[in-house]
Design an enzyme around this catalytic site. Structure first.
Site, PDB file in Angstrom:
ATOM      1  N   GLY A  74       0.701  -1.333   0.217  1.00 55.08           N
ATOM      2  CA  GLY A  74      -0.154   0.166  -0.576  1.00 55.08           C
ATOM      3  C   GLY A  74       1.058   1.477  -0.262  1.00 55.08           C
ATOM      4  O   GLY A  74       1.657   1.004  -0.189  1.00 55.08           O
TER       5      GLY A  74
ATOM      6  N   HIS B 147       4.231   1.687  -8.410  1.00 55.93           N
ATOM      7  CA  HIS B 147       3.177   0.610  -8.130  1.00 55.93           C
ATOM      8  C   HIS B 147       2.454   0.834  -9.185  1.00 55.93           C
ATOM      9  O   HIS B 147       2.115  -0.553 -10.094  1.00 55.93           O
ATOM     10  CB  HIS B 147       2.582   0.895  -6.930  1.00 55.93           C
ATOM     11  CG  HIS B 147       3.670   0.614  -6.071  1.00 55.93           C
ATOM     12  ND1 HIS B 147       3.269   1.692  -4.455  1.00 55.93           N
ATOM     13  CD2 HIS B 147       3.523  -0.420  -4.951  1.00 55.93           C
ATOM     14  CE1 HIS B 147       4.231   1.678  -3.606  1.00 55.93           C
ATOM     15  NE2 HIS B 147       4.277  -0.016  -3.828  1.00 55.93           N
TER      16      HIS B 147
ATOM     17  N   MET C 165      10.951   6.035  -6.303  1.00 50.81           N
ATOM     18  CA  MET C 165      10.102   6.092  -5.660  1.00 50.81           C
ATOM     19  C   MET C 165       9.820   5.381  -4.428  1.00 50.81           C
ATOM     20  O   MET C 165      10.449   3.905  -4.805  1.00 50.81           O
ATOM     21  CB  MET C 165       8.647   6.534  -6.926  1.00 50.81           C
ATOM     22  CG  MET C 165       8.813   7.250  -7.397  1.00 50.81           C
ATOM     23  SD  MET C 165       7.302   6.897  -9.207  1.00 50.81           S
ATOM     24  CE  MET C 165       7.442   8.968  -9.427  1.00 50.81           C
TER      25      MET C 165
HETATM   26  P1  AMP Z   1       5.589  -2.120  -1.301  1.00 52.04           P
HETATM   27  O1  AMP Z   1       4.664  -1.902  -1.255  1.00 52.04           O
HETATM   28  O2  AMP Z   1       7.324  -1.379  -1.188  1.00 52.04           O
HETATM   29  O3  AMP Z   1       6.094  -3.412  -1.032  1.00 52.04           O
HETATM   30  O4  AMP Z   1       6.298  -2.598  -3.400  1.00 52.04           O
HETATM   31  C1  AMP Z   1       5.426  -3.165  -4.108  1.00 52.04           C
HETATM   32  C2  AMP Z   1       5.836  -3.426  -4.824  1.00 52.04           C
HETATM   33  O5  AMP Z   1       6.619  -2.496  -5.806  1.00 52.04           O
HETATM   34  C3  AMP Z   1       7.249  -4.189  -5.283  1.00 52.04           C
HETATM   35  O6  AMP Z   1       7.825  -5.626  -5.679  1.00 52.04           O
HETATM   36  C4  AMP Z   1       8.136  -3.535  -5.712  1.00 52.04           C
HETATM   37  O7  AMP Z   1       9.543  -3.455  -6.131  1.00 52.04           O
HETATM   38  C5  AMP Z   1       7.767  -2.009  -6.760  1.00 52.04           C
HETATM   39  N1  AMP Z   1       7.695  -0.839  -6.711  1.00 52.04           N
HETATM   40  C6  AMP Z   1       7.632  -0.003  -5.468  1.00 52.04           C
HETATM   41  N2  AMP Z   1       8.618   0.521  -5.535  1.00 52.04           N
HETATM   42  C7  AMP Z   1       9.114   1.362  -7.006  1.00 52.04           C
HETATM   43  C8  AMP Z   1       9.174   1.487  -7.744  1.00 52.04           C
HETATM   44  N3  AMP Z   1       9.768   3.010  -7.452  1.00 52.04           N
HETATM   45  N4  AMP Z   1       9.581   1.449  -9.530  1.00 52.04           N
HETATM   46  C9  AMP Z   1       8.677  -0.065  -9.807  1.00 52.04           C
HETATM   47  N5  AMP Z   1       8.778  -0.673  -8.428  1.00 52.04           N
HETATM   48  C10 AMP Z   1       8.745   0.136  -7.390  1.00 52.04           C
END
Ligand code: AMP
Length: 284
Positions: free
Chosen positions: A31, A37, A185
């Site tokens: 989230g 995302h 990000m």
């Molecule tokens: P998180 O909510 O941080 O667990 O991230 C969920 C998914 O989004 C994970 O696979 C992350 O690697 C991906 N994600 C988070 N930040 C970025 C970003 N800046 N660019 C691309 N994917 C991202």
């Protein structure tokens, strides 16, 4: 967009659509969604009939109780972003849905992938990640799983788990979305001050120096130099490592295999990670 909170509800929905032959793209998140995302949602939408996003702040992957408590929770804004992006289902389960009593814990030999970099500084973190992603895959049974390069070690470990357990899912890794000034990000950026968010661009600009430095310096020297550069007020680096993209072990000399430079840096009490895949280099 449907918001489903129970395993039973999402499985009924999935059974109905799978019977019609629809392919499912799945984007697991914690989230506090941002454009990074949403880039995963966009990709999943392009490549599948239906897209499922989960939001679950997984307690078992936090080794610091304060970090878990402070993790931003913004369900209303997240649902709006997801429905604007055309996501079909938001799966928003409780802890009891994900970890019912008696749930067997998945066992995977991570072959040391979990012991370096993030793993060395966040004991137990990847065990928690493996546990939750395995459970979510078991519930959603997607055709494709979308993860970000931003968490390089995380997707490498999940890729290993998928292969080791022979899971019927294709992992798709998506590039890092960055702020215009280069900061990767992250949901954690929300907790930086306006000034901190500007300053944080320094992490990416410093890491980017490796792209040129690799023509004249050895990997280890670059790591030491960039660690020193990052080690100045208000930054506090934890590590700067240049590792093989497959085994995540530090490399001593440049080879033809892909390598990645990874870092974790503290700023304003927030731990930020970033990485850059370094193009193949031949110089020793
Ligand atoms: P998180 O909510 O941080 O667990 O991230 C969920 C998914 O989004 C994970 O696979 C992350 O690697 C991906 N994600 C988070 N930040 C970025 C970003 N800046 N660019 C691309 N994917 C991202």
């Amino acid at each position: 967009m449907l918001i489903l909170r129970t395993v039973q509800d999402i499985q009924s929905w999935l059974t109905f659509h799978s019977a019609k032959g629809s392919s499912i793209g799945f984007v697991p998140t914690m989230g506090a969604l941002h454009a990074g995302h949403i880039s995963l949602i966009d990709r999943a939408k392009r490549e599948n009939h239906l897209t499922v996003c989960s939001i679950f702040v997984n307690p078992t992957q936090f080794n610091d109780a304060k970090d878990l408590e402070k993790y931003p929770r913004t369900l209303e804004a997240d649902s709006l972003l997801l429905s604007n992006a055309g996501c079909d289902v938001l799966f928003y389960p409780s802890i009891a849905e994900i970890y019912p009593p008696g749930l067997a814990q998945v066992k995977v030999d991570l072959k040391g992938l979990d012991l370096v970099m993030e793993g060395a500084h966040r004991p137990g973190h990847f065990e928690g990640v493996v546990q939750v992603v395995h459970r979510l895959l078991d519930i959603v049974r997607p055709d494709r799983l979308y993860m970000g390069q931003k968490d390089f070690q995380q997707f490498t470990i999940i890729d290993h788990m998928i292969k080791e357990l022979n899971l019927p899912v294709q992992l798709v890794v998506c590039p890092i979305s960055r702020e215009p000034h280069g900061l990767a990000m992250s949901s954690r950026n929300e907790r930086l001050s306006t000034e901190g968010r500007k300053q944080a661009a320094f992490i990416y600009s410093t890491l980017s120096k490796a792209i040129d430095l690799k023509n004249t310096m050895k990997p280890e020297q670059i790591c030491l130099q960039l660690f020193d550069e990052l080690n100045q007020d208000p930054f506090k680096p934890e590590y700067v490592d240049i590792v093989g993209a497959d085994d995540l072990l530090p490399i001593k000399t440049w080879t033809d295999s892909p390598v990645v430079i990874c870092t974790a840096v503290w700023l304003e009490g927030i731990r930020l990670i970033d990485n850059i895949i370094l193009s193949l280099a031949a110089k020793e």
